[in-house]
Enzyme design. Structure first.
Site, PDB file in Angstrom:
ATOM      1  N   LYS A   1       0.826  -1.212   0.000  1.00 56.24           N
ATOM      2  CA  LYS A   1       0.000   0.000   0.000  1.00 56.24           C
ATOM      3  C   LYS A   1       0.862   1.265   0.000  1.00 56.24           C
ATOM      4  CE  LYS A   1      -2.147  -1.047   3.879  1.00 56.24           C
ATOM      5  NZ  LYS A   1      -1.483  -2.325   4.252  1.00 56.24           N
TER       6      LYS A   1
ATOM      7  N   ARG B   1      -9.060   0.972   9.112  1.00 60.13           N
ATOM      8  CA  ARG B   1      -8.626  -0.401   9.371  1.00 60.13           C
ATOM      9  C   ARG B   1      -9.744  -1.202  10.045  1.00 60.13           C
ATOM     10  NH1 ARG B   1      -3.005   0.369   8.799  1.00 60.13           N
ATOM     11  NH2 ARG B   1      -1.635  -1.083   9.746  1.00 60.13           N
TER      12      ARG B   1
ATOM     13  N   ARG C   1      12.061  -5.659   4.490  1.00 63.28           N
ATOM     14  CA  ARG C   1      11.882  -4.206   4.389  1.00 63.28           C
ATOM     15  C   ARG C   1      12.914  -3.447   5.209  1.00 63.28           C
ATOM     16  NH1 ARG C   1       6.016  -1.820   5.036  1.00 63.28           N
ATOM     17  NH2 ARG C   1       6.112  -2.577   7.171  1.00 63.28           N
TER      18      ARG C   1
ATOM     19  N   ARG D   1      12.178  -1.598  10.758  1.00 60.79           N
ATOM     20  CA  ARG D   1      11.139  -1.049  11.628  1.00 60.79           C
ATOM     21  C   ARG D   1      10.942  -1.974  12.820  1.00 60.79           C
ATOM     22  NH1 ARG D   1       6.002   0.510   7.939  1.00 60.79           N
ATOM     23  NH2 ARG D   1       4.935  -0.533   9.642  1.00 60.79           N
TER      24      ARG D   1
ATOM     25  N   ARG E   1       0.840  -8.650  13.677  1.00 55.89           N
ATOM     26  CA  ARG E   1       0.185  -7.681  12.784  1.00 55.89           C
ATOM     27  C   ARG E   1      -0.674  -8.397  11.743  1.00 55.89           C
ATOM     28  NH1 ARG E   1       4.914  -4.783  10.372  1.00 55.89           N
ATOM     29  NH2 ARG E   1       3.439  -3.430   9.300  1.00 55.89           N
TER      30      ARG E   1
HETATM   31  P1  AMP Z   1       1.379   0.580   8.913  1.00 52.18           P
HETATM   32  O1  AMP Z   1       2.513   1.480   8.589  1.00 52.18           O
HETATM   33  O2  AMP Z   1       0.121   0.913   8.146  1.00 52.18           O
HETATM   34  O3  AMP Z   1       1.732  -0.882   8.827  1.00 52.18           O
HETATM   35  O4  AMP Z   1       0.989   0.873  10.447  1.00 52.18           O
HETATM   36  C1  AMP Z   1       1.916   0.659  11.480  1.00 52.18           C
HETATM   37  C2  AMP Z   1       1.185   0.564  12.816  1.00 52.18           C
HETATM   38  O5  AMP Z   1       0.508   1.803  13.080  1.00 52.18           O
HETATM   39  C3  AMP Z   1       0.093  -0.487  12.882  1.00 52.18           C
HETATM   40  O6  AMP Z   1       0.607  -1.774  13.197  1.00 52.18           O
HETATM   41  C4  AMP Z   1      -0.781   0.075  14.018  1.00 52.18           C
HETATM   42  O7  AMP Z   1      -0.174  -0.123  15.279  1.00 52.18           O
HETATM   43  C5  AMP Z   1      -0.730   1.571  13.727  1.00 52.18           C
HETATM   44  N1  AMP Z   1      -1.805   1.958  12.795  1.00 52.18           N
HETATM   45  C6  AMP Z   1      -1.649   2.466  11.536  1.00 52.18           C
HETATM   46  N2  AMP Z   1      -2.830   2.745  10.979  1.00 52.18           N
HETATM   47  C7  AMP Z   1      -3.770   2.411  11.900  1.00 52.18           C
HETATM   48  C8  AMP Z   1      -5.192   2.453  11.906  1.00 52.18           C
HETATM   49  N3  AMP Z   1      -5.888   2.896  10.874  1.00 52.18           N
HETATM   50  N4  AMP Z   1      -5.829   2.006  13.029  1.00 52.18           N
HETATM   51  C9  AMP Z   1      -5.150   1.564  14.100  1.00 52.18           C
HETATM   52  N5  AMP Z   1      -3.811   1.494  14.147  1.00 52.18           N
HETATM   53  C10 AMP Z   1      -3.113   1.904  13.065  1.00 52.18           C
END
Ligand code: AMP
Length: 224
Positions: free
Chosen positions: A13, A88, A127, A160, A171
């Site tokens: 994404k 989400r 990554r 990360r 996750r």
């Molecule tokens: P991402 O970079 O999208 O993989 O997001 C990294 C982390 O940020 C996720 O594992 C969640 O802990 C938090 N996070 C990101 N977007 C959301 C969301 N829409 N709702 C809840 N937690 C989020």
């Protein structure tokens, strides 16, 4: 064009949304990036979300919707946007709809990137992220010119915290649970479009571009 990009962690994404930004000039809004930036600044928001983000759990809906409501109100997004990592959950999707309805800018579609679990694990474990500018690389598929250094700003490349093996599994499990109701929500609204997310970034980019053109979303992005 106003879309949400859906898909499990590692579906691509963020990389795709960066390409839409660079090539189609469509604003990219990523909740994950907003949270990581705020954590690096040690702001109040960063401190509130830190324990969720580093452990791979979801930040509570109320907080996420509050943060995104403020950003979706911004005038710079009136020309269109790609939401990455938001919504989400169904609660967030409701919140998102409420804001967009109020602004008179409803979504064109929700694009779900389908990906087999083994590929997700492979992508996430390879990554690397620039500690300075946040650019993404992959040790197998998107190598930097110089090992360990960012092509853009020469910052050092790091793993990360939430890309550690045990956090990756969590996750993916969290996402599996949250995804089904979210997809059902957008299917009910006839906004759901599925794209095969396997293959190189350019291949998947090409597939999504076809979808955008077929639906006339790019024309509306230029018009607005
Ligand atoms: P991402 O970079 O999208 O993989 O997001 C990294 C982390 O940020 C996720 O594992 C969640 O802990 C938090 N996070 C990101 N977007 C959301 C969301 N829409 N709702 C809840 N937690 C989020």
């Amino acid at each position: 064009m106003r879309i949400v990009l859906l898909g499990p962690p590692g579906a691509g994404k963020g990389s795709l949304a960066s390409l839409y930004d660079a090539r189609l000039h469509i604003a990219h809004l990523s909740t994950g990036e907003i949270f990581r930036r705020e954590m690096a600044r040690r702001s109040l928001l960063g401190r509130r979300v830190q324990r969720y983000v580093t452990s791979g759990r979801l930040v509570p809906d109320r907080l996420v919707v509050e943060v995104m409501t403020a950003r979706l109100d911004s005038r710079t997004l009136r020309k269109g946007f790609v939401l990455d990592g938001f919504p989400r959950t169904q609660g967030q999707a409701d919140g998102c709809d409420r804001v967009l309805r109020r602004q008179g800018t409803p979504l064109d579609g929700a694009v779900y990137l389908r990906c087999p679990p083994l590929l997700l694990i492979r992508r996430l474990s390879g990554r690397r992220v620039c500690a300075r500018c946040g650019a993404n690389y992959n040790v197998r598929t998107m190598r930097p010119k110089r090992a360990g250094r960012c092509d853009r700003c020469d910052g050092s490349l790091t793993v990360r915290k939430d890309d550690q093996p045990e956090t990756i599994s969590r996750r993916l499990a969290v996402d599996r649970k949250a995804a089904a109701p979210l997809l059902a929500y957008y299917r009910r609204k006839r906004l759901l479009f599925q794209v095969d997310g396997a293959g190189s970034l350019e291949t998947v980019y090409g597939r999504t571009l076809k979808l955008f053109r077929r639906n006339g979303w790019l024309t509306s992005a230029r018009r607005s």
